[in-house]
Design a protein around this motif. Structure first.
Motif, PDB file in Angstrom:
ATOM      1  N   GLY A 202      28.788 -29.336  -4.238  1.00 30.41           N
ATOM      2  CA  GLY A 202      29.265 -30.708  -4.283  1.00 30.41           C
ATOM      3  C   GLY A 202      28.814 -31.589  -3.146  1.00 30.41           C
ATOM      4  N   TYR A 203      27.951 -31.071  -2.269  1.00 35.16           N
ATOM      5  CA  TYR A 203      27.540 -31.847  -1.100  1.00 35.16           C
ATOM      6  C   TYR A 203      26.098 -32.351  -1.225  1.00 35.16           C
ATOM      7  N   GLY A 204      25.723 -32.776  -2.425  1.00 39.72           N
ATOM      8  CA  GLY A 204      24.387 -33.312  -2.638  1.00 39.72           C
ATOM      9  C   GLY A 204      24.129 -34.564  -1.824  1.00 39.72           C
ATOM     10  N   VAL A 205      25.135 -35.434  -1.716  1.00 37.38           N
ATOM     11  CA  VAL A 205      24.982 -36.649  -0.906  1.00 37.38           C
ATOM     12  C   VAL A 205      24.755 -36.272   0.556  1.00 37.38           C
ATOM     13  N   GLY A 206      25.486 -35.271   1.024  1.00 43.45           N
ATOM     14  CA  GLY A 206      25.293 -34.794   2.387  1.00 43.45           C
ATOM     15  C   GLY A 206      23.888 -34.259   2.607  1.00 43.45           C
ATOM     16  N   VAL A 207      23.330 -33.599   1.591  1.00 46.90           N
ATOM     17  CA  VAL A 207      21.956 -33.099   1.682  1.00 46.90           C
ATOM     18  C   VAL A 207      20.987 -34.243   1.907  1.00 46.90           C
ATOM     19  N   LEU A 208      21.164 -35.332   1.174  1.00 49.51           N
ATOM     20  CA  LEU A 208      20.274 -36.484   1.335  1.00 49.51           C
ATOM     21  C   LEU A 208      20.358 -37.052   2.747  1.00 49.51           C
ATOM     22  N   TRP A 209      21.575 -37.137   3.281  1.00 50.81           N
ATOM     23  CA  TRP A 209      21.722 -37.643   4.651  1.00 50.81           C
ATOM     24  C   TRP A 209      21.118 -36.684   5.669  1.00 50.81           C
ATOM     25  N   LEU A 210      21.277 -35.382   5.452  1.00 53.13           N
ATOM     26  CA  LEU A 210      20.674 -34.406   6.366  1.00 53.13           C
ATOM     27  C   LEU A 210      19.154 -34.508   6.342  1.00 53.13           C
ATOM     28  N   LEU A 211      18.589 -34.689   5.168  1.00 53.57           N
ATOM     29  CA  LEU A 211      17.132 -34.851   5.071  1.00 53.57           C
ATOM     30  C   LEU A 211      16.682 -36.109   5.794  1.00 53.57           C
ATOM     31  N   LEU A 212      17.474 -37.174   5.676  1.00 55.48           N
ATOM     32  CA  LEU A 212      17.135 -38.425   6.352  1.00 55.48           C
ATOM     33  C   LEU A 212      17.170 -38.246   7.867  1.00 55.48           C
ATOM     34  N   VAL A 213      18.186 -37.555   8.366  1.00 52.51           N
ATOM     35  CA  VAL A 213      18.272 -37.283   9.803  1.00 52.51           C
ATOM     36  C   VAL A 213      17.078 -36.449  10.262  1.00 52.51           C
ATOM     37  N   ALA A 214      16.705 -35.449   9.463  1.00 53.83           N
ATOM     38  CA  ALA A 214      15.557 -34.596   9.800  1.00 53.83           C
ATOM     39  C   ALA A 214      14.276 -35.414   9.891  1.00 53.83           C
ATOM     40  N   LEU A 215      14.105 -36.376   8.989  1.00 54.42           N
ATOM     41  CA  LEU A 215      12.916 -37.236   9.021  1.00 54.42           C
ATOM     42  C   LEU A 215      12.894 -38.097  10.271  1.00 54.42           C
ATOM     43  N   VAL A 216      14.053 -38.608  10.671  1.00 54.77           N
ATOM     44  CA  VAL A 216      14.125 -39.417  11.892  1.00 54.77           C
ATOM     45  C   VAL A 216      13.734 -38.574  13.108  1.00 54.77           C
ATOM     46  N   LEU A 217      14.231 -37.346  13.175  1.00 53.19           N
ATOM     47  CA  LEU A 217      13.878 -36.457  14.287  1.00 53.19           C
ATOM     48  C   LEU A 217      12.395 -36.101  14.259  1.00 53.19           C
ATOM     49  N   LEU A 218      11.857 -35.920  13.058  1.00 56.05           N
ATOM     50  CA  LEU A 218      10.441 -35.583  12.924  1.00 56.05           C
ATOM     51  C   LEU A 218       9.550 -36.736  13.356  1.00 56.05           C
ATOM     52  N   LEU A 219      10.029 -37.952  13.162  1.00 57.13           N
ATOM     53  CA  LEU A 219       9.221 -39.141  13.406  1.00 57.13           C
ATOM     54  C   LEU A 219       8.680 -39.189  14.825  1.00 57.13           C
ATOM     55  N   VAL A 220       9.466 -38.731  15.786  1.00 59.64           N
ATOM     56  CA  VAL A 220       9.039 -38.823  17.186  1.00 59.64           C
ATOM     57  C   VAL A 220       7.894 -37.868  17.502  1.00 59.64           C
ATOM     58  N   GLN A 221       7.634 -36.901  16.607  1.00 64.85           N
ATOM     59  CA  GLN A 221       6.557 -35.935  16.840  1.00 64.85           C
ATOM     60  C   GLN A 221       5.270 -36.282  16.104  1.00 64.85           C
ATOM     61  N   ILE A 222       5.308 -37.308  15.269  1.00 59.87           N
ATOM     62  CA  ILE A 222       4.116 -37.674  14.494  1.00 59.87           C
ATOM     63  C   ILE A 222       3.090 -38.328  15.409  1.00 59.87           C
ATOM     64  N   ARG A 223       1.826 -37.947  15.239  1.00 60.64           N
ATOM     65  CA  ARG A 223       0.778 -38.410  16.138  1.00 60.64           C
ATOM     66  C   ARG A 223      -0.366 -39.150  15.433  1.00 60.64           C
ATOM     67  N   ASN A 224      -0.196 -39.538  14.175  1.00 62.17           N
ATOM     68  CA  ASN A 224      -1.244 -40.337  13.524  1.00 62.17           C
ATOM     69  C   ASN A 224      -0.602 -41.340  12.579  1.00 62.17           C
ATOM     70  N   TRP A 225      -1.364 -42.374  12.222  1.00 58.82           N
ATOM     71  CA  TRP A 225      -0.811 -43.494  11.456  1.00 58.82           C
ATOM     72  C   TRP A 225      -0.429 -43.094  10.041  1.00 58.82           C
ATOM     73  N   PHE A 226      -1.243 -42.269   9.367  1.00 61.30           N
ATOM     74  CA  PHE A 226      -0.889 -41.873   8.005  1.00 61.30           C
ATOM     75  C   PHE A 226       0.386 -41.033   8.014  1.00 61.30           C
ATOM     76  N   GLY A 227       0.518 -40.152   8.998  1.00 61.49           N
ATOM     77  CA  GLY A 227       1.740 -39.362   9.104  1.00 61.49           C
ATOM     78  C   GLY A 227       2.951 -40.244   9.333  1.00 61.49           C
ATOM     79  N   LEU A 228       2.779 -41.251  10.189  1.00 60.12           N
ATOM     80  CA  LEU A 228       3.875 -42.187  10.452  1.00 60.12           C
ATOM     81  C   LEU A 228       4.274 -42.915   9.171  1.00 60.12           C
ATOM     82  N   LEU A 229       3.274 -43.374   8.418  1.00 59.94           N
ATOM     83  CA  LEU A 229       3.544 -44.078   7.166  1.00 59.94           C
ATOM     84  C   LEU A 229       4.253 -43.172   6.167  1.00 59.94           C
TER      85      LEU A 229
END
Length: 247
Positions: A128-155
């Motif tokens: 029943g925590y599908g909505v929570g999964v979406l938010w967790l994935l969003l948080v993971a993407l935000v954390l990943l963003l700081v490690q991206i080192r090229n423009w296509f990856g950032l996009l």
């Protein structure tokens, strides 16, 4: 006036995160078996229809490289950056010992990462925590963003994150749950096809620097052995995760 303004901003921010927490931690009613089947078929179509897969595979690449990065950090290595390329390949650079269990675990994590992520998402979504999964994935993407080192990856990361935010913030809970099921099915199913593609490329002699070949160099076990292990793990995640979602 400034103090009142600061207090108002803090209250607004607090309300925002409070609402996000409530949405993420509230269990939603389970969808019907028909909805579960339709979301699985939609995800399967995305994986097997090649023109669509070429675009959607970028999401699998994000999960692949993210898994390399997470395991590298867990093994005590330092992360130097992640690159995502327009041909759906990627590169995660970490610093540490060139050999040893940490390097083996880091190299192994990539191809199994999307499936393991899908398995975790299936466990939460089926409860029943599908909505929570979406938010967790969003948080993971935000954390990943700081490690991206090229423009296509950032996009790629920004677009994927923006789509997730639109779903989690503006759609009704019923639609959010259906999206969560679709995304989870896609991670489970989409983890398998890259393993098949990897062996096809290796057979043609075009993947001499693949994770399987790196593992062969590190462990002296043949690359095909590692491809088979990748396949078994991703298929196992699909079978187990799929059984949770159907239940």
């Amino acid at each position: 006036m400034c103090a009142m303004s600061d207090t108002s901003v803090l209250a607004t921010v607090g309300d925002f995160f409070g609402e996000v927490w409530d949405r993420a931690t509230s269990a939603a009613p389970a969808p019907s078996s028909a909805v579960v089947l339709v979301t699985a078929l939609v995800a399967l179509a995305v994986v097997v229809v090649t023109p669509v897969w070429r675009v959607a595979r970028n999401v699998v690449t994000i999960a692949h490289e993210g898994a390399h990065g997470v395991v590298a950090l867990l093994c005590g290595r330092s992360l130097a950056g992640i690159r995502l390329h327009s041909d759906t390949s990627g590169l995660t650079v970490s610093r540490g010992k060139a050999r040893g269990p940490g390097m083996v675990a880091t190299a192994f994590a990539g191809y199994v990462g999307p499936g393991v992520l899908g398995l975790g998402a299936a466990w939460l979504t089926s409860r029943g925590y599908g909505v929570g999964v979406l938010w967790l994935l969003l948080v993971a993407l935000v954390l990943l963003l700081v490690q991206i080192r090229n423009w296509f990856g950032l996009l790629s990361v920004v677009v994927t994150g923006a789509l997730l935010f639109v779903v989690t913030w503006w759609l009704d809970v019923q639609w959010q749950v259906e999206v969560a099921y679709t995304v989870t099915w896609f991670l489970l199913l989409g983890a398998v096809r890259p393993v098949v593609e990897l062996q096809a490329e290796r057979r043609r002699g075009r993947a001499r620097t693949s994770d399987a070949d790196l593992l062969a160099h590190l462990t002296r076990l043949p690359g095909l052995f590692w491809v088979v292990v990748f396949g078994l793990v991703t298929l196992g995640c699909l079978v187990l995760g799929g059984s949770w979602l159907r239940r």
